[in-house]
Enzyme design. Structure first.
Site, mmCIF file in Angstrom:
data_model
loop_
_atom_site.group_PDB
_atom_site.id
_atom_site.type_symbol
_atom_site.label_atom_id
_atom_site.label_comp_id
_atom_site.label_asym_id
_atom_site.label_seq_id
_atom_site.Cartn_x
_atom_site.Cartn_y
_atom_site.Cartn_z
ATOM 1 C CB CYS A 1 127.323 18.575 70.457
ATOM 2 S SG CYS A 1 126.697 20.166 69.914
ATOM 3 N NE ARG B 1 126.959 12.659 69.189
ATOM 4 C CZ ARG B 1 125.810 12.016 69.404
ATOM 5 N NH1 ARG B 1 125.674 10.783 68.951
ATOM 6 N NH2 ARG B 1 124.800 12.576 70.020
ATOM 7 C CD1 TRP C 1 126.702 21.027 62.830
ATOM 8 C CD2 TRP C 1 124.727 21.108 63.899
ATOM 9 N NE1 TRP C 1 125.749 21.383 61.918
ATOM 10 C CE2 TRP C 1 124.527 21.454 62.534
ATOM 11 C CE3 TRP C 1 123.628 21.105 64.744
ATOM 12 C CZ2 TRP C 1 123.283 21.767 62.019
ATOM 13 C CZ3 TRP C 1 122.379 21.420 64.234
ATOM 14 C CH2 TRP C 1 122.215 21.766 62.891
ATOM 15 C CG ASN D 1 123.952 16.619 71.834
ATOM 16 O OD1 ASN D 1 123.726 17.511 71.004
ATOM 17 N ND2 ASN D 1 123.608 15.351 71.645
ATOM 18 N N GLY D 2 122.239 19.509 72.922
ATOM 19 C CA GLY D 2 120.805 19.755 72.984
ATOM 20 C C GLY D 2 120.532 21.245 72.894
ATOM 21 C CD GLU E 1 119.449 9.582 49.666
ATOM 22 O OE1 GLU E 1 118.633 10.397 50.126
ATOM 23 O OE2 GLU E 1 120.537 9.336 50.212
ATOM 24 C CE LYS F 1 123.784 10.501 50.926
ATOM 25 N NZ LYS F 1 122.480 10.757 51.394
ATOM 26 C CD GLU G 1 124.066 14.395 52.661
ATOM 27 O OE1 GLU G 1 123.966 14.826 53.811
ATOM 28 O OE2 GLU G 1 123.551 13.332 52.314
ATOM 29 C CG HIS H 1 104.509 20.811 34.840
ATOM 30 N ND1 HIS H 1 103.295 21.109 34.272
ATOM 31 C CD2 HIS H 1 104.714 19.496 34.617
ATOM 32 C CE1 HIS H 1 102.766 20.015 33.755
ATOM 33 N NE2 HIS H 1 103.604 19.009 33.957
ATOM 34 C CE LYS I 1 125.006 8.992 60.039
ATOM 35 N NZ LYS I 1 124.865 8.818 58.581
HETATM 36 C C1 AGP Z 1 121.507 12.058 54.942
HETATM 37 O O1 AGP Z 1 122.621 11.868 54.064
HETATM 38 C C2 AGP Z 1 121.639 13.288 55.785
HETATM 39 N N1 AGP Z 1 122.780 13.192 56.595
HETATM 40 C C3 AGP Z 1 120.359 13.666 56.514
HETATM 41 O O2 AGP Z 1 119.412 14.035 55.534
HETATM 42 C C4 AGP Z 1 119.706 12.585 57.393
HETATM 43 O O3 AGP Z 1 119.189 11.555 56.589
HETATM 44 C C5 AGP Z 1 118.531 13.226 58.148
HETATM 45 O O4 AGP Z 1 119.065 14.227 58.987
HETATM 46 C C6 AGP Z 1 117.747 12.218 58.994
HETATM 47 O O5 AGP Z 1 118.586 11.638 59.942
HETATM 48 P P1 AGP Z 1 118.061 10.322 60.710
HETATM 49 O O6 AGP Z 1 117.901 9.257 59.656
HETATM 50 O O7 AGP Z 1 119.125 10.000 61.706
HETATM 51 O O8 AGP Z 1 116.750 10.681 61.337
#
Ligand code: AGP
Length: 611
Positions: free
Chosen positions: A2, A27, A74, A100-101, A484, A488, A491, A507, A606
């Site tokens: 958050c 965030r 969040w 936040n937490g 990756e 991308k 998400e 497989h 984020k």
């Molecule tokens: C990446 O596009 C995502 N937002 C997510 O997988 C991110 O890489 C992951 O949460 C790790 O975050 P960090 O690199 O801040 O540890």
């Protein structure tokens, strides 16, 4: 995670808080809320973006004070509702709190507080903390600082909080354990925020709270102590962030800006660190541990998400070039196993934010078992940066887009440099290192060449955006790149995509192939090129539509696939840094074509600072 912003000074707090909150909206953006002290405490909350809260405030009076706090959420505990939005209040003393937490023992505390006669209006752990402070307040002489300290002594979990109280209209109390919080120091004014992005518009004079720090702030000054009221002296520093880095700069989205920043961010990342002529890598942050790295018997790279994909490429690099045993671990799994950490083990935590809860926990698990702990992070002063023995910053600048792009490239580049740093001290010749460093120096220009193809990549992507299931396939160094690419796309476009080693398709997953199903192959020139070509034929034979990322000049592959996206020739160990660029752009254009909010994809944040 958050976002929190709080202010005490002589300016109207509302607009300043909302402007800061918008800079933190990446965030988390499920709901937002604000509390302003204006003789009495006024609170407003709204589901959705900060703009929804702004609209609501236009219809409300009483939000004109110069002390306040606000929050963008969040959701962790409790659904996305107005009742669960922060700030949360106690039920006696006009105390408002944002958090936040995660309060891990909130359930036991809630039971205790209910027995004391308190009634709750939300499902959140945060309201429990607000109520606990209220419960302790009177017994501690109606002293907000003391009540916050006492409450936090009862709490297990992670928090960054800001608290105000109607009975102390000139006091702001903030505290931190495990979630970042910064205090910006102005002229008789203070702005507190979860990250520097919300502070730099007002001051660059700031300090980061350490774990268990509590800060009592009034307009005439501040006092920092621990939750046991032991005074501490914070380390006041100059924030190095400038506004231009955290603004769109004419781009429609931060993600596109950050994709196109990659040539420059790679130059910044490598600047002063590679010497191709002498075949040497200089990483100041590792200089005291060069011998440990030279003698390392095993490297464990741990991370989550995109950072894990970078770590996987790091594993291939270290094994191939530094000839050291290397493995990657999902941090969330590693921390709960009973991992064997022998002498000579180095653990590398890879993280853009440096705040990912599972990665922090995995790092500490390995540290406690005797591993040398290194960090590869982007955010300076982040939790991982502070908890490791040494590390290397990405130096790619703040990454605002929730979908990580330039940070991924920075992570791969730093892991490449760490590998060469080790390899030159183990058995790599200066000439071999020189060859690779010369290639690294050309990466930014080669990325620019790929970015020039953006319109074409957009057109190819738009041919397939109605398909609901995609495969991403690669081999060797580009198996993690395939993962990756799938992440991308998933998400930000919400299309289901799966990445895997190209050989693995046979497989089982090949059963998924049906007419027109997109399969993206990373088919650049390399040791396994012919094998990838065979896999392409297996998909084509079953009606799949193949999009290949291939090496410039490879006309042959065009006869075997539906679409080709070309990348410049590059040494195979460095190829992920180029192969990923078309995949980033494909995801961006797919999300755009499907009308999604590219920078704030649903359900995401984020950085995942909760477990
Ligand atoms: C990446 O596009 C995502 N937002 C997510 O997988 C991110 O890489 C992951 O949460 C790790 O975050 P960090 O690199 O801040 O540890």
């Amino acid at each position: 995670m958050c976002g929190i912003v709080a202010y005490i000074g002589n300016k109207p707090a509302k607009s300043l808080l909302l402007e800061g909150l918008k800079r933190l909206e990446y965030r988390g953006y499920d709901s937002a809320g604000i509390a302003i002290m204006n003789g009495k405490l006024n609170v407003a909350r709204a589901v959705g973006r900060v703009s929804m809260l702004e609209e609501k405030l236009e219809t409300l009076d009483g939000f004109d004070g110069s002390l306040g706090l606000c929050h963008t959420r969040w959701a962790t505990h409790g659904g996305v509702t107005e009742l669960n939005a922060h700030p949360h209040k106690d039920d006696k003393h006009g105390i408002a709190l944002v958090h936040n937490g995660i309060i891990e023992n909130y359930s036991a505390l809630k039971t205790y507080l209910k027995e004391k006669g308190h009634t709750f209006t939300s499902e959140t752990d945060t309201e429990v903390l607000a109520m606990l402070i209220g419960e302790l307040y009177e017994g501690l002489g109606s002293d907000l600082e003391a009540a916050v300290q006492a409450a936090l002594r009862e709490v297990d979990g992670a928090y960054a909080i800001a608290v105000i109280c109607e009975k102390e209209p000139d006091t702001l109390v903030v505290a931190r354990k495990g979630s970042p919080l910064f205090v910006g120091i102005g002229a008789e004014e203070y702005i507190v925020a979860s990250d520097a992005a919300a502070i730099v518009a007002h001051t660059t004079h700031a300090f980061a709270l350490d774990d268990y720090n509590v800060v009592k702030i009034t307009r005439s000054g501040f006092r920092t102590s621990t939750i046991h009221n032991v005074p501490v002296t914070p380390k006041i520093e100059q924030l190095e962030l400038d506004l231009q880095q955290i603004e769109l700069g004419g781009y429609p989205h931060f993600m596109l800006k950050e994709i196109f920043e990659q040539p420059q961010s790679m130059r910044n990342c490598m600047s002063g660190r590679i010497d191709a002529k002498d075949g040497r890598v200089t990483l100041g942050g590792l200089s005291n541990f060069a011998k440990d790295l030279t003698r390392a018997k095993k490297v464990i790279l741990t991370a989550q998400g995109t950072a894990l994909h970078a770590a996987m490429i790091g594993r291939y690099l270290m094994e191939d070039l530094a000839k050291v045993q290397a493995q990657t671990e999902y941090a969330s799994e590693f921390r709960y196993r009973n991992p064997i950490i022998e002498d000579g083990t180095v653990v590398v935590a890879v993280s853009q934010s440096g705040e990912t809860a599972d990665t922090i926990a995995a790092l500490n698990e390995a540290k406690d078992r005797g591993a040398l702990a290194l960090g590869v992070v982007n955010v300076v002063g982040s939790s991982i940066a502070r908890q490791t023995d040494a590390g290397v910053y990405l130096r790619v600048g703040p990454e605002i887009g929730v979908a990580s792009t330039k940070a991924f490239l920075g992570q791969v580049a730093v892991l490449t440099m760490i590998t060469l740093f080790m390899a030159r001290r183990r058995m790599m010749s200066a000439d071999h290192c020189t060859d690779l460093l010369r290639e690294m120096e050309q990466i930014p220009a080669k990325i620019e060449r790929i970015l020039e193809q953006a319109p074409r990549i957009k057109r190819v992507t738009e041919k397939y955006i109605d398909r609901e299931n995609w495969l991403f396939l690669g081999r060797g160094y580009n198996y993690p790149t395939a993962l990756e690419g799938a992440l991308k796309l998933k998400e930000i476009s919400y299309i289901h995509a799966e990445g895997m080693p190209a050989a693995e398709m046979k497989h089982g997953p090949i059963a998924l192939i049906n007419e027109g199903m997109p399969a993206v192959f990373i088919a650049n020139k390399g040791r396994q090129y012919e094998k990838v070509l065979s896999n392409i034929h297996e998909v084509r034979a079953r009606g799949g539509h193949v999009i290949a990322v291939a090496t410039e000049g490879d006309e042959h592959i065009a006869d075997h696939v539906h679409d080709v996206l070309y990348i410049p020739e590059v040494a195979e160990p460095l190829s992920p840094m180029l192969a990923v660029i078309p995949l980033q752009l494909m995801a961006y254009y797919a999300a755009l074509a499907r009308g999604h909010d590219v920078d704030k994809p649903r359900n995401l944040a984020k950085s995942v600072t909760v477990e």
